[in-house]
Design a protein around this motif. Structure first.
Motif, short mmCIF file in Angstrom:
data_model
loop_
_atom_site.label_atom_id
_atom_site.label_comp_id
_atom_site.label_asym_id
_atom_site.label_seq_id
_atom_site.Cartn_x
_atom_site.Cartn_y
_atom_site.Cartn_z
N GLU A 104 139.97 61.15 72.23
CA GLU A 104 141.05 60.26 71.80
C GLU A 104 140.82 59.77 70.37
OE1 GLU A 104 142.11 57.05 74.40
OE2 GLU A 104 142.02 58.34 76.17
N GLU A 105 139.59 59.35 70.10
CA GLU A 105 139.26 58.86 68.76
C GLU A 105 139.41 59.96 67.71
OE1 GLU A 105 135.37 57.19 66.36
OE2 GLU A 105 135.55 56.72 68.50
N LEU A 106 138.92 61.15 68.00
CA LEU A 106 139.04 62.26 67.06
C LEU A 106 140.50 62.64 66.82
CD1 LEU A 106 136.06 64.48 68.26
CD2 LEU A 106 136.25 63.30 66.05
N GLN A 107 141.32 62.59 67.86
CA GLN A 107 142.75 62.87 67.69
C GLN A 107 143.43 61.77 66.87
OE1 GLN A 107 144.83 65.03 71.14
NE2 GLN A 107 143.15 63.94 72.14
N THR A 108 143.09 60.52 67.14
CA THR A 108 143.65 59.40 66.39
C THR A 108 143.32 59.51 64.91
OG1 THR A 108 143.52 57.94 68.32
CG2 THR A 108 143.64 56.87 66.17
N ASN A 109 142.12 59.98 64.61
CA ASN A 109 141.67 60.13 63.22
C ASN A 109 142.06 61.48 62.62
OD1 ASN A 109 140.49 57.58 63.22
ND2 ASN A 109 138.58 58.38 64.05
N ASN A 110 142.90 62.24 63.36
CA ASN A 110 143.36 63.56 62.91
C ASN A 110 142.23 64.51 62.56
OD1 ASN A 110 146.14 62.97 63.19
ND2 ASN A 110 146.06 61.80 61.28
N ARG A 111 141.13 64.44 63.32
CA ARG A 111 140.01 65.36 63.12
C ARG A 111 140.12 66.56 64.04
NH1 ARG A 111 134.88 63.10 62.23
NH2 ARG A 111 134.41 65.20 61.56
N ILE A 112 140.81 66.39 65.18
CA ILE A 112 141.06 67.47 66.13
C ILE A 112 142.49 67.36 66.63
CG2 ILE A 112 138.65 67.58 66.90
CD1 ILE A 112 139.63 66.27 69.55
N ARG A 113 142.96 68.42 67.26
CA ARG A 113 144.27 68.37 67.93
C ARG A 113 144.20 69.28 69.14
NH1 ARG A 113 147.22 72.99 66.76
NH2 ARG A 113 146.48 74.11 64.95
N TYR A 114 145.08 68.99 70.08
CA TYR A 114 145.18 69.85 71.24
C TYR A 114 146.20 70.94 70.94
CZ TYR A 114 145.69 71.70 75.87
OH TYR A 114 145.70 72.54 76.95
N SER A 115 145.84 72.18 71.16
CA SER A 115 146.73 73.32 70.92
C SER A 115 147.09 73.95 72.26
CB SER A 115 146.04 74.35 70.03
OG SER A 115 146.80 75.54 69.98
N GLY A 116 148.32 73.72 72.70
CA GLY A 116 148.79 74.33 73.94
C GLY A 116 148.81 75.85 73.82
N ARG A 117 149.11 76.32 72.65
CA ARG A 117 149.16 77.76 72.41
C ARG A 117 147.79 78.41 72.64
NH1 ARG A 117 150.58 80.63 66.67
NH2 ARG A 117 150.35 82.75 67.40
N HIS A 118 146.75 77.73 72.19
CA HIS A 118 145.39 78.26 72.34
C HIS A 118 144.68 77.73 73.59
CE1 HIS A 118 146.13 78.88 67.97
NE2 HIS A 118 145.63 80.06 68.30
N GLY A 119 145.33 76.80 74.28
CA GLY A 119 144.79 76.30 75.54
C GLY A 119 143.57 75.42 75.40
N GLY A 120 143.48 74.67 74.31
CA GLY A 120 142.34 73.77 74.17
C GLY A 120 142.38 72.99 72.86
N TYR A 121 141.30 72.32 72.60
CA TYR A 121 141.19 71.50 71.39
C TYR A 121 140.69 72.34 70.23
CZ TYR A 121 141.66 67.59 74.57
OH TYR A 121 142.13 66.72 75.51
N THR A 122 141.12 71.97 69.04
CA THR A 122 140.69 72.67 67.84
C THR A 122 140.46 71.66 66.72
OG1 THR A 122 141.21 74.48 66.32
CG2 THR A 122 143.05 73.13 67.02
N ALA A 123 139.50 71.94 65.86
CA ALA A 123 139.20 71.05 64.74
C ALA A 123 140.26 71.20 63.67
CB ALA A 123 137.83 71.36 64.16
N VAL A 124 140.70 70.08 63.11
CA VAL A 124 141.69 70.08 62.05
C VAL A 124 141.02 70.14 60.70
CG1 VAL A 124 143.51 68.68 60.96
CG2 VAL A 124 143.36 68.80 63.45
N ASP A 125 139.80 69.60 60.61
CA ASP A 125 139.11 69.46 59.32
C ASP A 125 138.14 70.59 59.03
OD1 ASP A 125 137.18 68.89 61.18
OD2 ASP A 125 136.75 66.88 60.45
N GLY A 126 138.45 71.78 59.47
CA GLY A 126 137.61 72.93 59.15
C GLY A 126 136.46 73.16 60.12
N GLY A 127 136.34 72.32 61.15
CA GLY A 127 135.33 72.55 62.17
C GLY A 127 133.97 71.99 61.87
N GLY A 128 133.76 71.40 60.68
CA GLY A 128 132.45 70.81 60.38
C GLY A 128 132.30 69.48 61.07
N ASP A 129 131.11 68.88 60.92
CA ASP A 129 130.89 67.59 61.56
C ASP A 129 131.39 66.44 60.71
OD1 ASP A 129 128.97 67.24 59.60
OD2 ASP A 129 127.28 67.47 60.96
N GLY A 130 131.82 66.69 59.49
CA GLY A 130 132.46 65.69 58.65
C GLY A 130 131.51 64.68 58.06
N ASP A 131 130.23 64.79 58.29
CA ASP A 131 129.29 63.81 57.76
C ASP A 131 128.63 64.32 56.51
OD1 ASP A 131 129.80 62.01 59.76
OD2 ASP A 131 128.27 62.85 61.07
#
Length: 131
Positions: A104-131
């Motif tokens: 929920e927190e990652l989605q709120t911060n637009n770091r991930i999103r749920y993709s119904g097309r791909h059937g799961g969660y995906t990183a929005v920010d390139g997949g890194g840990d962001g730190d």
């Protein structure tokens, strides 16, 4: 090292946002730990991921070696006799709720999103840990 060097204590000071301190205190209260014990345990648990070949000495208090799962299992078994499945369910519930909150927190911060097309969660920010 002498025995007294193993048990000597010193102060460690850090600064965190007020909301984080409150979250830590709430979590420590849920686990029946002091805030100092909670922070020490979390730091030790985090260190294990960075230095997996090094054994931690037993820490004094309620959490030998800084193992949070060990503390939780002992607390559960002190109150009742539980089967493997009951123990697994009891410790998994916490992981499920923490994962849900994190997603929920990652989605709120637009770091991930749920993709119904791909059937799961995906990183929005390139997949890194962001730190």
């Amino acid at each position: 090292m002498s025995d007294s060097a193993d048990t000597d204590r010193t102060t460690v000071k850090t600064y965190v946002p007020t909301y984080q301190k409150s979250e830590w205190q709430s979590h420590a209260d849920e686990l029946g730990m002091s805030q100092a014990e909670f922070v020490r345990t979390m730091v030790q648990a985090g260190r294990k991921g960075f230095d997996s070949g090094r054994e931690e000495p037993d820490s004094p208090g309620g959490d030998p070696g800084g193992n949070g799962l060990e503390t939780r299992v002992l607390r559960l078994l002190r109150s009742d006799t539980l089967s493997w499945d009951e123990l697994l369910e009891a410790v998994s519930e916490d992981v499920e709720s923490r994962l849900d909150e994190t997603l929920e927190e990652l989605q709120t911060n637009n770091r991930i999103r749920y993709s119904g097309r791909h059937g799961g969660y995906t990183a929005v920010d390139g997949g890194g840990d962001g730190d």
